[in-house]
Design an enzyme around this catalytic site. Sequence first.
Site, PDB file in Angstrom:
ATOM      1  CE  LYS A  72     -16.561-102.855 -52.880  1.00 21.73           C
ATOM      2  NZ  LYS A  72     -17.439-102.800 -51.811  1.00 21.73           N
TER       3      LYS A  72
ATOM      4  CE  LYS B 288     -20.386-111.090 -50.715  1.00 23.12           C
ATOM      5  NZ  LYS B 288     -21.265-110.672 -49.627  1.00 23.12           N
TER       6      LYS B 288
ATOM      7  CE  LYS C 156     -25.197-103.384 -54.069  1.00 28.28           C
ATOM      8  NZ  LYS C 156     -23.773-103.316 -53.869  1.00 28.28           N
TER       9      LYS C 156
HETATM   10  P1  AMP Z   1     -20.300-107.104 -48.378  1.00 20.69           P
HETATM   11  O1  AMP Z   1     -20.031-108.469 -48.818  1.00 20.69           O
HETATM   12  O2  AMP Z   1     -20.150-106.078 -49.440  1.00 20.69           O
HETATM   13  O3  AMP Z   1     -21.549-107.008 -47.590  1.00 20.69           O
HETATM   14  O4  AMP Z   1     -19.166-106.760 -47.327  1.00 20.69           O
HETATM   15  C1  AMP Z   1     -19.073-107.387 -46.080  1.00 20.69           C
HETATM   16  C2  AMP Z   1     -17.914-106.775 -45.317  1.00 20.69           C
HETATM   17  O5  AMP Z   1     -16.712-107.051 -46.028  1.00 20.69           O
HETATM   18  C3  AMP Z   1     -18.012-105.256 -45.170  1.00 20.69           C
HETATM   19  O6  AMP Z   1     -17.531-104.882 -43.887  1.00 20.69           O
HETATM   20  C4  AMP Z   1     -17.090-104.738 -46.241  1.00 20.69           C
HETATM   21  O7  AMP Z   1     -16.529-103.508 -45.873  1.00 20.69           O
HETATM   22  C5  AMP Z   1     -16.018-105.830 -46.299  1.00 20.69           C
HETATM   23  N1  AMP Z   1     -15.437-105.923 -47.638  1.00 20.69           N
HETATM   24  C6  AMP Z   1     -16.109-106.214 -48.782  1.00 20.69           C
HETATM   25  N2  AMP Z   1     -15.261-106.203 -49.837  1.00 20.69           N
HETATM   26  C7  AMP Z   1     -14.035-105.905 -49.334  1.00 20.69           C
HETATM   27  C8  AMP Z   1     -12.748-105.750 -49.923  1.00 20.69           C
HETATM   28  N3  AMP Z   1     -12.558-105.923 -51.237  1.00 20.69           N
HETATM   29  N4  AMP Z   1     -11.710-105.443 -49.111  1.00 20.69           N
HETATM   30  C9  AMP Z   1     -11.893-105.274 -47.777  1.00 20.69           C
HETATM   31  N5  AMP Z   1     -13.080-105.414 -47.155  1.00 20.69           N
HETATM   32  C10 AMP Z   1     -14.144-105.718 -47.922  1.00 20.69           C
END
Ligand code: AMP
Length: 325
Positions: free
Chosen positions: A193, A196, A113
């Site tokens: 990956k 967002k 970040k």
């Molecule tokens: P975040 O939106 O980054 O807060 O992620 C929310 C959840 O989605 C967390 O458990 C992350 O590990 C999972 N997550 C986010 N991006 C991915 C991705 N590209 N592939 C698999 N899981 C993801």
Amino acid sequence: MKNVVSGLKPSGKLHIGNYLGVIKKAIELQNSNKYNCIYFIADYHSLTVDFKPQEKKVEIFEMIIDLLASGINPKKSIFFIQSHLNEHTALGWIFNNLLSVNRLSGMIEYKEKINEGHIPNVGLLDYPVLMAADILIYNADFVPVGEDQLQHLELTRDIARIFNNRFGLFFKEPKPILTSIPRVMSLNNPNKKMSKTLPSGCLYISDPKEEIFKKIKSAVTDSESQIEYNPQNRPAISNLILIYSEFSNIPPEKIVQEFKNKGYFEFKNSLAELVYSKLKIIHDKRKELLKNKKEIMKLLQNGASKAQKIAQNNLLKIKSKIGLI
Ligand code: AMP
């Protein structure tokens, strides 16, 4: 029954990485009726990066709708908004005193970040401690997460161990539950990956049909002509095959066989049809839910009071263990 806890940050729309990496599994666990499932919108966590109050409100509401439309069922799971309870942050403060600043500043996500240009505010540094509190306040056994959250969960287990050693056994050490696609890669960069922070490579759950087709058809592949599942050497096409596999429940090998002598064009078209057919179910449910906004907020208040009963009870015991009461 064992406890399952998971939270999602309302910063931006949900994408299929969130859906296939966490949400689908969280719903399966809920529908198995074998676990106490506790799911929440992690709105406090979403304040660590810059935001606008009016947009935040919309993001929180959109995420509630997306999760309900995807299948989170407040009759089966406790579903609430993190900031409606004070117990998570209170436990986070207690945990703050068990860790060094160095341990937190070395966390991968924090460094990422900072590299992305975010302001290194205290919340960004302290994020994993609040996450540990979110999980441990319900004495979770299992946490469905994507692969990127494994380091944070490791820290959660360390915090549980440090606390137990110092104040006497109280917390369990929660284990992650990963899906078979724990890291969905970006559609335009198979080495990153889906995230967002890279919106152009994201397929959002709420994307309309045209957008789904456009994004899948323009997803990067490689210069080969045959479909092959080989994550090491051909990550882009393998990522698309895995997405196909997760949405269809067909193993990757069978998908490869089916598209053996067909080109990328046909495969991508079929993938877009498949993804659209699955997401359409969610889109239709979204429309239904939007007719009942008031009802939805009531559901969340109800969820918060159920969560609070558990959290309050555990926090009292924790406070007593450390000599506060
Ligand atoms: P975040 O939106 O980054 O807060 O992620 C929310 C959840 O989605 C967390 O458990 C992350 O590990 C999972 N997550 C986010 N991006 C991915 C991705 N590209 N592939 C698999 N899981 C993801």
